[in-house]
Motif scaffolding. Structure first.
Motif, short mmCIF file in Angstrom:
data_model
loop_
_atom_site.label_atom_id
_atom_site.label_comp_id
_atom_site.label_asym_id
_atom_site.label_seq_id
_atom_site.Cartn_x
_atom_site.Cartn_y
_atom_site.Cartn_z
N PHE A 1 0.82 -1.21 0.00
CA PHE A 1 0.00 0.00 0.00
C PHE A 1 0.86 1.27 0.00
N THR B 1 -4.46 -0.38 4.96
CA THR B 1 -4.64 -1.45 3.99
C THR B 1 -5.59 -1.05 2.87
N CYS C 1 -6.28 -1.18 -2.62
CA CYS C 1 -6.62 -2.20 -1.63
C CYS C 1 -5.48 -3.19 -1.52
N LEU C 2 -4.98 -3.39 -0.32
CA LEU C 2 -3.88 -4.33 -0.10
C LEU C 2 -4.38 -5.76 -0.23
N ASP C 3 -3.84 -6.48 -1.20
CA ASP C 3 -4.07 -7.92 -1.40
C ASP C 3 -5.52 -8.31 -1.65
#
Length: 143
Positions: A15, A38, A52-54
């Motif tokens: 991020f 995140t 958006c993280l992952d």
């Protein structure tokens, strides 16, 4: 239905690094959520992209050098593609080269009436940066 705003959401692997990548292009962090963050957004003018993280979409660098042209592959990257209209593609190109942003298609006058270049985010998201070839640099009607 009438849409009022569209905010693309990009799946990113880091991020903070993604925010810095957009800042290199001249965008700014609009907001973030979480500690450490995140989810959040980057903005340029009235435009905003969520990060958006992952999650929330795919990602993945396709491993090809060019996204257009005879040696390019516009299907290799697993991230999102976006068309972004800017004031001056050539000035942006110089900024990207000086900052180490990956350019996968150099500024080119395209047959559909725009000057266009592509940059790739490390997670395989590709941005088609364009301005109209006409002096006013406005984008044409869709073809």
């Amino acid at each position: 239905m009438t849409a009022h705003v569209v905010n693309p959401i990009l799946n990113v692997s880091d991020f903070a690094a993604s925010v810095r990548w957009f800042e290199t292009l001249g965008w700014e962090k609009a907001w973030d959520w979480g500690d450490p963050p995140t989810f959040g957004g980057v903005r340029s003018g009235a435009c905003e992209i969520f990060l958006c993280l992952d999650g929330q979409g795919g990602r993945g660098h396709g491993g090809v050098a060019a996204t257009f042209g005879p040696d390019g592959d516009q299907t290799a990257d697993r991230g999102a593609w976006m068309s972004i209209w800017v004031d001056d593609v050539d000035a942006l190109y110089e900024r990207c080269v000086a900052s180490g942003i990956e350019v996968t298609w150099p500024p080119t006058d395209m047959p559909w009436g725009v000057r266009e270049m592509h940059v790739r985010h490390p997670d395989g998201h590709v941005f088609r940066m364009s301005h109209g070839i006409h002096d006013d640099h406005e984008h044409p009607h869709p073809h």
